[in-house]
Design an enzyme around this catalytic site. Structure first.
Site, short mmCIF file in Angstrom:
data_model
loop_
_atom_site.label_atom_id
_atom_site.label_comp_id
_atom_site.label_asym_id
_atom_site.label_seq_id
_atom_site.Cartn_x
_atom_site.Cartn_y
_atom_site.Cartn_z
N LEU A 86 1.13 -5.67 -0.60
CA LEU A 86 1.04 -5.41 0.84
C LEU A 86 -0.32 -4.80 1.17
O LEU A 86 -0.87 -4.01 0.39
CB LEU A 86 2.15 -4.45 1.27
CG LEU A 86 3.58 -4.92 1.03
CD1 LEU A 86 4.57 -3.95 1.66
CD2 LEU A 86 3.81 -6.33 1.56
N GLY A 131 3.83 -5.88 -3.89
CA GLY A 131 4.23 -7.00 -3.05
C GLY A 131 3.86 -8.36 -3.64
O GLY A 131 4.54 -9.36 -3.38
N ASN A 155 4.59 -1.35 -8.89
CA ASN A 155 3.92 -0.09 -9.24
C ASN A 155 3.95 0.92 -8.10
O ASN A 155 3.16 1.87 -8.08
CB ASN A 155 2.45 -0.38 -9.62
CG ASN A 155 1.67 -0.99 -8.46
OD1 ASN A 155 2.24 -1.69 -7.64
ND2 ASN A 155 0.38 -0.71 -8.38
N GLU A 156 4.88 0.76 -7.15
CA GLU A 156 4.87 1.59 -5.94
C GLU A 156 4.83 3.08 -6.23
O GLU A 156 4.13 3.85 -5.55
CB GLU A 156 6.11 1.28 -5.06
CG GLU A 156 5.96 0.04 -4.19
CD GLU A 156 6.23 -1.26 -4.94
OE1 GLU A 156 6.36 -1.25 -6.19
OE2 GLU A 156 6.31 -2.31 -4.27
C1 LIG Z 1 12.91 1.04 3.72
C2 LIG Z 1 11.61 1.34 3.19
C3 LIG Z 1 11.50 2.73 2.81
C4 LIG Z 1 10.52 3.25 2.22
C5 LIG Z 1 9.36 2.50 1.77
C6 LIG Z 1 8.16 3.21 2.08
C7 LIG Z 1 6.94 2.82 1.82
C8 LIG Z 1 6.60 1.47 1.68
C9 LIG Z 1 6.29 1.01 0.34
C10 LIG Z 1 6.14 -0.41 0.46
C11 LIG Z 1 6.01 -1.09 -0.81
C12 LIG Z 1 4.60 -1.34 -1.11
C13 LIG Z 1 4.25 -2.50 -1.60
C14 LIG Z 1 2.84 -2.83 -1.89
O1 LIG Z 1 2.56 -3.96 -2.18
S1 LIG Z 1 1.66 -1.61 -1.81
C15 LIG Z 1 0.20 -2.32 -2.50
C16 LIG Z 1 0.14 -2.10 -3.97
N1 LIG Z 1 -1.01 -2.73 -4.52
C17 LIG Z 1 -1.76 -2.19 -5.47
O2 LIG Z 1 -1.49 -1.14 -5.99
C18 LIG Z 1 -2.99 -2.97 -5.87
C19 LIG Z 1 -4.22 -2.26 -5.44
N2 LIG Z 1 -5.40 -3.04 -5.78
C20 LIG Z 1 -5.89 -3.11 -7.03
O3 LIG Z 1 -5.35 -2.59 -7.99
C21 LIG Z 1 -7.15 -3.91 -7.20
O4 LIG Z 1 -7.75 -4.06 -5.95
C22 LIG Z 1 -6.93 -5.30 -7.83
C23 LIG Z 1 -5.88 -6.10 -7.08
C24 LIG Z 1 -6.55 -5.14 -9.30
C25 LIG Z 1 -8.26 -6.09 -7.74
O5 LIG Z 1 -9.30 -5.35 -8.34
P1 LIG Z 1 -10.82 -5.71 -8.03
O6 LIG Z 1 -11.02 -7.17 -8.17
O7 LIG Z 1 -11.64 -4.80 -8.86
O8 LIG Z 1 -11.01 -5.41 -6.47
P2 LIG Z 1 -11.16 -3.99 -5.77
O9 LIG Z 1 -10.21 -3.02 -6.32
O10 LIG Z 1 -12.62 -3.62 -5.79
O11 LIG Z 1 -10.71 -4.31 -4.28
C26 LIG Z 1 -11.53 -5.06 -3.40
C27 LIG Z 1 -11.29 -4.56 -1.99
O12 LIG Z 1 -9.90 -4.81 -1.66
C28 LIG Z 1 -9.30 -3.58 -1.25
N3 LIG Z 1 -7.86 -3.64 -1.64
C29 LIG Z 1 -7.37 -3.78 -2.85
N4 LIG Z 1 -6.01 -3.81 -2.81
C30 LIG Z 1 -5.67 -3.67 -1.53
C31 LIG Z 1 -4.43 -3.61 -0.84
N5 LIG Z 1 -3.23 -3.74 -1.46
N6 LIG Z 1 -4.44 -3.46 0.49
C32 LIG Z 1 -5.61 -3.33 1.16
N7 LIG Z 1 -6.84 -3.37 0.57
C33 LIG Z 1 -6.86 -3.54 -0.77
C34 LIG Z 1 -10.06 -2.51 -1.98
O13 LIG Z 1 -9.90 -1.27 -1.34
C35 LIG Z 1 -11.47 -3.05 -1.87
O14 LIG Z 1 -11.91 -2.78 -0.55
P3 LIG Z 1 -13.44 -2.50 -0.23
O15 LIG Z 1 -13.44 -2.12 1.20
O16 LIG Z 1 -13.87 -1.38 -1.13
O17 LIG Z 1 -14.15 -3.79 -0.51
#
Ligand SMILES: CC/C=C\C/C=C\CCCC/C=C/C(=O)SCCNC(=O)CCNC(=O)[C@H](O)C(C)(C)COP(=O)(O)OP(=O)(O)OC[C@H]1O[C@@H](n2cnc3c(N)ncnc32)[C@H](O)[C@@H]1OP(=O)(O)O
Length: 280
Positions: A86, A131, A155-156
């Site tokens: 997400l 997500g 990994n939330e």
């Molecule tokens: C009823 C409900 C009740 C309670 C729930 C409450 C809360 C809700 C929880 C909801 C569940 C959540 C689900 C999710 O999916 S949360 C997202 C989890 N994702 C991650 O942990 C991954 C994070 N990202 C990474 O680990 C790395 O980016 C990745 C994917 C391994 C790639 O690595 P790399 O190629 O080195 O790229 P960068 O890390 O440099 O990232 C580039 C750029 O993208 C931005 N970015 C990365 N991931 C996200 C993301 N998920 N969302 C938004 N932006 C993201 C990162 O910040 C960099 O940005 P920049 O501006 O620096 O270029």
């Protein structure tokens, strides 16, 4: 040739689209064999923004309604990344109305994928946290590229948030209760061999064979008569989906309360800052 089976459908975020006259999702009807490919394309990391979620649902709906299609391969157009999950920026510093709209879109995509009548095969060609993992778990079969960087899991907890009950149910239905409990509490991201061992994916293959393997698996699933397979899928999945359907609004309210907390906003911001600082 296996490739002849495939039709193309690309999901792109609007901001990355060239001229506005072009449709967001492209659905070509050239295919005769009924298999489409949905390629997620929202660089740099295929995060699931409100726009991508909405476009994904629309594309699936089109495919469901087009009786020439019987199966979809879900994969990524971003090298090395299936989906970063997400879009965290959608859950940080936005209005209550925005959170509600975003969460309804997350619910909608999960319901559409989980209950799809189509055969869905995930061709996981990159890292797949949270997500991103959930999308693959809604598919009928998962093929993961054998690359030690391509971790997959929910990994939330490591972000200081909680995988909602229907994320949890999807994982439990795939890997069983004990594995899911451990994986969820610890926020485990599994490398390919481990993901295969615990049943999070069905097959691990060399990276250049992910697509062809997904096609072979698809052929096997499509050999089963649709009506029998679809009813069986529904028998297996509908009780889980119904739990969310019966309380969608309550689930949204719960999300709103949770995500609006100062402590949760702080956790999400810190996590995003950490990602951004990684480079510098
Ligand atoms: C009823 C409900 C009740 C309670 C729930 C409450 C809360 C809700 C929880 C909801 C569940 C959540 C689900 C999710 O999916 S949360 C997202 C989890 N994702 C991650 O942990 C991954 C994070 N990202 C990474 O680990 C790395 O980016 C990745 C994917 C391994 C790639 O690595 P790399 O190629 O080195 O790229 P960068 O890390 O440099 O990232 C580039 C750029 O993208 C931005 N970015 C990365 N991931 C996200 C993301 N998920 N969302 C938004 N932006 C993201 C990162 O910040 C960099 O940005 P920049 O501006 O620096 O270029």
């Amino acid at each position: 040739m296996a490739q002849d089976l495939v039709d193309g459908l690309l999901i792109k975020a609007r901001s990355h689209l060239p001229p506005p006259s072009e449709p967001l999702g492209k659905l070509s009807k050239r295919d005769r064999k009924g298999v489409a490919v949905i390629k997620l394309k929202n660089p740099p990391v295929n995060s699931l923004s409100l726009e991508v979620l909405t476009e994904f649902v629309i594309s699936l709906e089109k495919l469901e309604n087009d009786k020439t299609f019987r199966g979809v391969i879900v994969t990524s157009d971003c090298p090395g990344i299936f989906s970063a999950g997400l879009d965290l920026t959608e859950m940080c510093g936005k209005s209550q109305a925005h959170y509600a709209e975003f969460w309804r879109a997350v619910q909608e995509l999960w319901l559409r994928l989980y209950l799809s009548n189509l055969v869905l095969i995930a061709a996981i060609n990159g890292v797949s946290p949270a997500g991103g993992c959930l999308i693959s778990l809604t598919c009928d079969y998962r093929v993961l590229a054998d690359n030690p960087k391509y971790n997959i899991g929910l990994n939330e907890t490591l972000l200081g948030v909680v995988a909602p009950s229907w994320f949890k149910d999807t994982l439990v239905n795939t890997v069983g209760h004990r594995t899911a409990e451990r994986a969820l509490q610890l926020g485990l991201l599994f490398p390919p061999a481990e993901a295969l061992r615990v049943g999070m994916v069905d097959q691990v293959v060399p990276e250049d064979q992910v697509h062809s393997t997904a096609l072979s698996v698809m052929a096997q699933w499509l050999a089963v008569p649709d009506h029998a397979r679809q009813l069986t899928k529904s028998l297996m999945r509908k009780p889980t989906a119904d739990r969310l359907v019966k309380q969608r609004d309550a689930d949204i309210q719960y999300f709103l309360q949770f995500v609006s907390r100062d402590s949760i906003q702080k956790s999400l911001r810190m996590y995003l800052d950490k990602l951004r600082q990684k480079k510098g």
